[in-house]
Design an enzyme around this catalytic site. Structure first.
Site, mmCIF file in Angstrom:
data_model
loop_
_atom_site.group_PDB
_atom_site.id
_atom_site.type_symbol
_atom_site.label_atom_id
_atom_site.label_comp_id
_atom_site.label_asym_id
_atom_site.label_seq_id
_atom_site.Cartn_x
_atom_site.Cartn_y
_atom_site.Cartn_z
ATOM 1 N N HIS A 229 0.861 -1.199 0.000
ATOM 2 C CA HIS A 229 0.000 0.000 0.000
ATOM 3 C C HIS A 229 0.893 1.242 0.000
ATOM 4 O O HIS A 229 1.674 1.426 -0.914
ATOM 5 C CB HIS A 229 -0.931 -0.083 1.219
ATOM 6 C CG HIS A 229 -2.038 0.923 1.272
ATOM 7 N ND1 HIS A 229 -2.374 1.755 0.245
ATOM 8 C CD2 HIS A 229 -2.904 1.211 2.269
ATOM 9 C CE1 HIS A 229 -3.396 2.514 0.599
ATOM 10 N NE2 HIS A 229 -3.733 2.222 1.826
ATOM 11 N N HIS A 270 -2.296 -2.361 -9.608
ATOM 12 C CA HIS A 270 -3.248 -1.697 -8.706
ATOM 13 C C HIS A 270 -4.483 -2.555 -8.593
ATOM 14 O O HIS A 270 -4.865 -3.232 -9.533
ATOM 15 C CB HIS A 270 -3.627 -0.313 -9.266
ATOM 16 C CG HIS A 270 -4.214 0.596 -8.246
ATOM 17 N ND1 HIS A 270 -5.546 0.589 -7.939
ATOM 18 C CD2 HIS A 270 -3.625 1.506 -7.443
ATOM 19 C CE1 HIS A 270 -5.776 1.484 -6.989
ATOM 20 N NE2 HIS A 270 -4.623 2.053 -6.666
ATOM 21 N N ASP A 327 2.852 5.447 -6.797
ATOM 22 C CA ASP A 327 4.115 5.321 -6.052
ATOM 23 C C ASP A 327 5.341 5.195 -6.932
ATOM 24 O O ASP A 327 6.466 5.284 -6.444
ATOM 25 C CB ASP A 327 4.031 4.088 -5.141
ATOM 26 C CG ASP A 327 2.971 4.297 -4.064
ATOM 27 O OD1 ASP A 327 2.045 3.471 -3.977
ATOM 28 O OD2 ASP A 327 3.046 5.319 -3.370
HETATM 29 C C1 SDX Z 1 -1.380 2.117 -3.401
HETATM 30 O O1 SDX Z 1 -6.094 0.822 -3.249
HETATM 31 C C2 SDX Z 1 -5.591 1.979 -3.484
HETATM 32 O O2 SDX Z 1 -6.235 2.877 -4.011
HETATM 33 C C3 SDX Z 1 -4.163 2.142 -3.059
HETATM 34 C C4 SDX Z 1 -3.489 3.447 -3.463
HETATM 35 C C5 SDX Z 1 -4.071 4.631 -2.734
HETATM 36 O O3 SDX Z 1 -3.925 5.756 -3.251
HETATM 37 O O4 SDX Z 1 -4.572 4.446 -1.599
HETATM 38 O O5 SDX Z 1 -3.642 3.630 -4.861
HETATM 39 C C6 SDX Z 1 -2.000 3.423 -3.135
HETATM 40 O O6 SDX Z 1 -1.344 1.302 -2.527
HETATM 41 C C7 SDX Z 1 -0.869 1.819 -4.788
HETATM 42 C C8 SDX Z 1 -0.303 0.369 -4.901
HETATM 43 C C9 SDX Z 1 1.118 0.418 -4.317
HETATM 44 N N1 SDX Z 1 1.671 -0.959 -4.238
HETATM 45 C C10 SDX Z 1 2.643 -1.359 -5.050
HETATM 46 O O7 SDX Z 1 3.086 -0.688 -5.989
HETATM 47 C C11 SDX Z 1 3.190 -2.740 -4.713
HETATM 48 C C12 SDX Z 1 3.350 -3.534 -5.999
HETATM 49 N N2 SDX Z 1 2.010 -3.816 -6.533
HETATM 50 C C13 SDX Z 1 1.456 -5.130 -6.227
HETATM 51 O O8 SDX Z 1 1.787 -5.583 -4.929
HETATM 52 C C14 SDX Z 1 0.008 -5.233 -6.640
HETATM 53 O O9 SDX Z 1 -0.120 -4.666 -7.883
HETATM 54 C C15 SDX Z 1 -1.083 -4.708 -5.756
HETATM 55 C C16 SDX Z 1 -0.953 -5.178 -4.358
HETATM 56 C C17 SDX Z 1 -1.126 -3.229 -5.786
HETATM 57 C C18 SDX Z 1 -2.365 -5.281 -6.343
HETATM 58 O O10 SDX Z 1 -2.183 -6.692 -6.335
HETATM 59 P P1 SDX Z 1 -3.291 -7.654 -6.864
HETATM 60 O O11 SDX Z 1 -4.540 -7.414 -6.116
HETATM 61 O O12 SDX Z 1 -2.773 -9.051 -6.894
HETATM 62 O O13 SDX Z 1 -3.466 -7.118 -8.353
HETATM 63 P P2 SDX Z 1 -4.167 -7.861 -9.491
HETATM 64 O O14 SDX Z 1 -5.317 -8.678 -8.996
HETATM 65 O O15 SDX Z 1 -4.413 -6.837 -10.546
HETATM 66 O O16 SDX Z 1 -3.025 -8.896 -10.040
HETATM 67 C C19 SDX Z 1 -3.271 -9.512 -11.297
HETATM 68 C C20 SDX Z 1 -2.035 -10.334 -11.611
HETATM 69 C C21 SDX Z 1 -1.679 -11.344 -10.523
HETATM 70 O O17 SDX Z 1 -1.000 -12.413 -11.174
HETATM 71 P P3 SDX Z 1 -1.904 -13.697 -11.707
HETATM 72 O O18 SDX Z 1 -2.466 -14.338 -10.448
HETATM 73 O O19 SDX Z 1 -2.972 -13.144 -12.627
HETATM 74 O O20 SDX Z 1 -0.909 -14.583 -12.422
HETATM 75 O O21 SDX Z 1 -0.885 -9.463 -11.729
HETATM 76 C C22 SDX Z 1 0.094 -9.868 -10.777
HETATM 77 C C23 SDX Z 1 -0.648 -10.608 -9.692
HETATM 78 O O22 SDX Z 1 0.250 -11.483 -9.022
HETATM 79 N N3 SDX Z 1 0.706 -8.630 -10.287
HETATM 80 C C24 SDX Z 1 2.004 -8.360 -10.340
HETATM 81 C C25 SDX Z 1 2.138 -7.075 -9.808
HETATM 82 N N4 SDX Z 1 0.940 -6.593 -9.453
HETATM 83 C C26 SDX Z 1 0.041 -7.576 -9.753
HETATM 84 N N5 SDX Z 1 3.055 -9.080 -10.778
HETATM 85 C C27 SDX Z 1 4.276 -8.484 -10.678
HETATM 86 N N6 SDX Z 1 4.476 -7.229 -10.170
HETATM 87 C C28 SDX Z 1 3.437 -6.509 -9.735
HETATM 88 N N7 SDX Z 1 3.635 -5.275 -9.227
#
Ligand code: SDX
Length: 391
Positions: A229, A270, A327
């Site tokens: 986050h 995201h 971020d």
């Molecule tokens: C913020 O919610 C908000 O609004 C938050 C925020 C705010 O203003 O409050 O916007 C601020 O928290 C932004 C996010 C910051 N976090 C990061 O940058 C950390 C890196 N990002 C990941 O951890 C991830 O993208 C999340 C946690 C943000 C979201 O993860 P999800 O819920 O798994 O995302 P998804 O369902 O879209 O994922 C789809 C696929 C998955 O793989 P499969 O199961 O389909 O094979 O994409 C993969 C995920 O594993 N994936 C990634 C990835 N993000 C998603 N793979 C590699 N690197 C990534 N960054």
């Protein structure tokens, strides 16, 4: 434009609450605060005006804005006893630990005569938090570097005052560069609110129990700290440090795609945006602007832009609609401004305080019940107790 937002029934069933504050269209990369696009506010407004909009629903008149700014900027000091509270922390404590502890402690200083059920009292709590967060953030930084705490100056602007408390010392007080002030105002606007993200949902859940607003905001700070986050901005810089050079990018992209490797590309992806995060676009433009105005050539910016280019052209990221989020570039600007990585999430929390408290005010202004999520139970069915000699 004066139309109505419509949802498909499927989405309606997943929504955790109703709100008039912020609208996100993740597929189109749209972010509106009370109907105003984030791009408009980032380039035309300032943070306290955006705070007024988020809290009250409309842009303020000149008189309303002047009165609001005066109210916020005349309560920026914190009780002097909080300095001894600060001394209880180890010097190397993460500033987020300090902010979490001190904000929770504000309940003991500023809440005894306020009542959640009184709308005016709710507004006073909101103002006190917005007033004091920069002072607490700067105190956490000064404590971590062993410098004396700088008192706030009520004659300065909101972002300018924060940078004054961060970078000036009693031995040397210099005017804050307008470039840094403008950049900080924009960063604060871009992080102010974002619908029902994890930390805002936490604040709403804690607020639904009737807890005092300072305790609610402390719970939001704790939730924001996680690297998935708000902690991601600090994690992006640490990741760029680890990648080190453009020649290593492919290796890290492979790690991010490897399901057996917990590594995720920090600042990418995201829960809601399946398109560009509109804040990331503004942040990237501001990155170029700030670095050129400061005359800084930061190899990490080049590295980040190359990483973005490679990732956006990679089938794994394209198929999953993974784009840079807010971020990805924020850390590069903050670093260029001389802010240490340990303070990145603190600044995110300082900004998001208005979003958290606006949702808290909105929830309490309407009939509501204690938030009580249910679960699908997948454990044992009922069974008899087993005496120790039978185990
Ligand atoms: C913020 O919610 C908000 O609004 C938050 C925020 C705010 O203003 O409050 O916007 C601020 O928290 C932004 C996010 C910051 N976090 C990061 O940058 C950390 C890196 N990002 C990941 O951890 C991830 O993208 C999340 C946690 C943000 C979201 O993860 P999800 O819920 O798994 O995302 P998804 O369902 O879209 O994922 C789809 C696929 C998955 O793989 P499969 O199961 O389909 O094979 O994409 C993969 C995920 O594993 N994936 C990634 C990835 N993000 C998603 N793979 C590699 N690197 C990534 N960054």
């Amino acid at each position: 434009s004066s139309g109505y937002i419509t949802y498909d029934p499927g989405f309606m069933s997943t929504a955790s609450c109703e709100s008039k504050i912020t609208f996100i269209d993740g597929d189109k990369g749209v972010l509106l605060h009370r109907g105003y696009p984030i791009e408009e506010l980032a380039y035309k407004s300032d943070y306290l005006e955006t705070c007024y909009l988020l809290m009250h629903g409309e842009l303020p008149s000149k008189e309303q804005k002047d009165e609001f700014v005066k109210s916020i900027m005349s309560h920026t000091m914190v009780n002097e006893q909080l300095k001894s509270f600060l001394n209880g922390f180890r010097r190397d404590a993460h500033p987020m630990a300090v902010m979490c502890g001190v904000v929770g402690a504000l309940s003991a200083f500023y809440y005894d005569s306020l009542d959640n059920d009184n709308p005016r009292h709710r507004e006073i709590s909101a103002h006190r938090l917005i007033s004091k967060m920069p002072t607490i953030a700067a105190m956490a930084y000064k404590y971590s570097v062993g410098q004396p705490i700088m008192y706030p100056r009520n004659d300065l602007g909101y972002a300018e005052n924060f940078l004054h408390m961060m970078f000036n010392t009693p031995a040397e007080i210099k005017p804050i560069s307008p470039v840094l002030t403008r950049a900080m105002e924009r960063i604060l606007i871009l992080h102010a609110d974002h619908e029902q993200n994890a930390s805002t949902s936490t604040v709403r859940l804690v607020g639904s129990t009737g807890a005092n607003p300072f305790a609610c905001i402390a719970s939001g700070i704790a939730a924001l700290w996680g690297p998935a986050h708000g902690g991601a901005n600090e994690a992006v810089l640490l990741m760029l440090d680890e990648i080190g050079d453009v020649s290593n990018i492919e290796k890290f992209i492979a790690k991010a795609k490897d399901k057996n490797d917990p590594f995720k590309l920090m600042g990418f992806g995201h829960r809601v945006y399946k398109n560009f995060d509109p804040r990331a676009k503004v942040m990237k433009e501001s990155c170029d602007e700030v670095l050129s105005e400061l005359g800084i050539q930061d190899p990490q910016l080049e590295l980040a832009m190359k990483l973005e280019e490679i990732a956006l052209n990679d089938p794994y990221f394209k198929e999953r609609n993974l784009y840079p989020n807010v971020d990805f570039y924020s850390g590069i600007i903050l670093k260029a401004m001389g802010i240490p990585t340990s303070m990145f999430t603190v600044i995110f929390a300082m900004s998001r305080t208005v979003g958290w408290i606006s949702h808290w005010m909105e929830m309490l202004s309407e009939p509501h019940k204690i938030n009580r999520p249910r679960q699908l139970y997948t454990g044992h069915t009922s069974r008899e107790y087993v005496p120790m000699d039978k185990r």
